[in-house]
Scaffold this active site. Sequence first.
Site, PDB file in Angstrom:
ATOM      1  N   HIS A  14       0.882  -1.252   0.046  1.00  0.00           N
ATOM      2  CA  HIS A  14      -0.045  -0.097   0.165  1.00  0.00           C
ATOM      3  C   HIS A  14       0.853   1.523   0.138  1.00  0.00           C
ATOM      4  O   HIS A  14       2.147   1.247   0.222  1.00  0.00           O
ATOM      5  CB  HIS A  14      -0.896   0.007   1.130  1.00  0.00           C
ATOM      6  N   CYS A  33       4.955   5.130   5.656  1.00  0.00           N
ATOM      7  CA  CYS A  33       3.691   4.386   4.906  1.00  0.00           C
ATOM      8  C   CYS A  33       3.441   5.182   3.625  1.00  0.00           C
ATOM      9  O   CYS A  33       2.643   4.833   2.681  1.00  0.00           O
ATOM     10  CB  CYS A  33       2.687   4.239   5.731  1.00  0.00           C
ATOM     11  N   HIS A  39       5.241  -0.213  -0.514  1.00  0.00           N
ATOM     12  CA  HIS A  39       5.881  -1.157   0.673  1.00  0.00           C
ATOM     13  C   HIS A  39       4.821  -2.018   0.808  1.00  0.00           C
ATOM     14  O   HIS A  39       3.647  -1.718   0.520  1.00  0.00           O
ATOM     15  CB  HIS A  39       6.489  -0.235   1.637  1.00  0.00           C
ATOM     16  N   HIS A  41       3.005  -4.873   4.080  1.00  0.00           N
ATOM     17  CA  HIS A  41       2.929  -5.318   5.420  1.00  0.00           C
ATOM     18  C   HIS A  41       2.574  -6.710   5.474  1.00  0.00           C
ATOM     19  O   HIS A  41       1.710  -7.223   4.343  1.00  0.00           O
ATOM     20  CB  HIS A  41       1.751  -4.354   6.175  1.00  0.00           C
ATOM     21  N   ASP A  79      -4.545 -10.666  -0.655  1.00  0.00           N
ATOM     22  CA  ASP A  79      -3.434 -11.212  -0.415  1.00  0.00           C
ATOM     23  C   ASP A  79      -2.481 -11.018  -1.713  1.00  0.00           C
ATOM     24  O   ASP A  79      -2.710 -11.362  -2.836  1.00  0.00           O
ATOM     25  CB  ASP A  79      -3.801 -12.922  -0.096  1.00  0.00           C
ATOM     26  N   HIS A  80      -1.236 -10.501  -1.513  1.00  0.00           N
ATOM     27  CA  HIS A  80      -0.422 -10.226  -2.408  1.00  0.00           C
ATOM     28  C   HIS A  80      -0.557  -9.282  -3.637  1.00  0.00           C
ATOM     29  O   HIS A  80      -0.258  -9.284  -4.754  1.00  0.00           O
ATOM     30  CB  HIS A  80       0.170 -11.706  -3.090  1.00  0.00           C
ATOM     31  N   GLU A 126      -1.456  -4.413  11.628  1.00  0.00           N
ATOM     32  CA  GLU A 126      -0.485  -3.961  10.473  1.00  0.00           C
ATOM     33  C   GLU A 126       1.047  -4.407  10.997  1.00  0.00           C
ATOM     34  O   GLU A 126       1.545  -4.862   9.908  1.00  0.00           O
ATOM     35  CB  GLU A 126      -0.760  -2.536  10.223  1.00  0.00           C
TER      36      GLU A 126
HETATM   37 NI    NI Z   1       2.328   1.028   5.639  1.00  0.00          NI
END
Ligand code: NI
Length: 137
Positions: A14, A33, A39, A41, A79-80, A126
């Site tokens: 995200h 972020c 990047h 999580h 997911d992914h 997170e």
């Molecule tokens: Ni983040």
Amino acid sequence: MMYITRRERFNAAHRLFREEWDDDRNMEVFGKCSNPNWHGHNYTLFVTVKGEVSAENGFVVNLKDLSSIIRSRVIDKVDHKNLNVEVDFIRDKLISTENVAAAIWNELEVPVRSIGAELHCIKLVETENNYVEYYGN
Ligand code: NI
């Protein structure tokens, strides 16, 4: 009333940012972020539902059914994936943990009813230090 929780995990990318702000302003407000190059999580999702315990099987819900709903409605979609651009039920929002948790609630509320329980809490972790809990309002 009994509460039961299923844990699922997903990995997703995200970026937390406002388009009208420059990178410096985004970094100031959103920190790492807001990295312009994305990047990810490793999220952990706890879905808690509530209901009466069935005299027939001793369950609030069959966890196999709950897991299957969470997978098809949420995990398979996120997911992914890149939450900002690829996920239909989240992509137009600011991708904060808070907003993702609320979007997951909206995805699961009705399907959870279809297996005879009420959604109680979405807990979304997170990082090991940060998580949110959403109770639907
Ligand atoms: Ni983040």
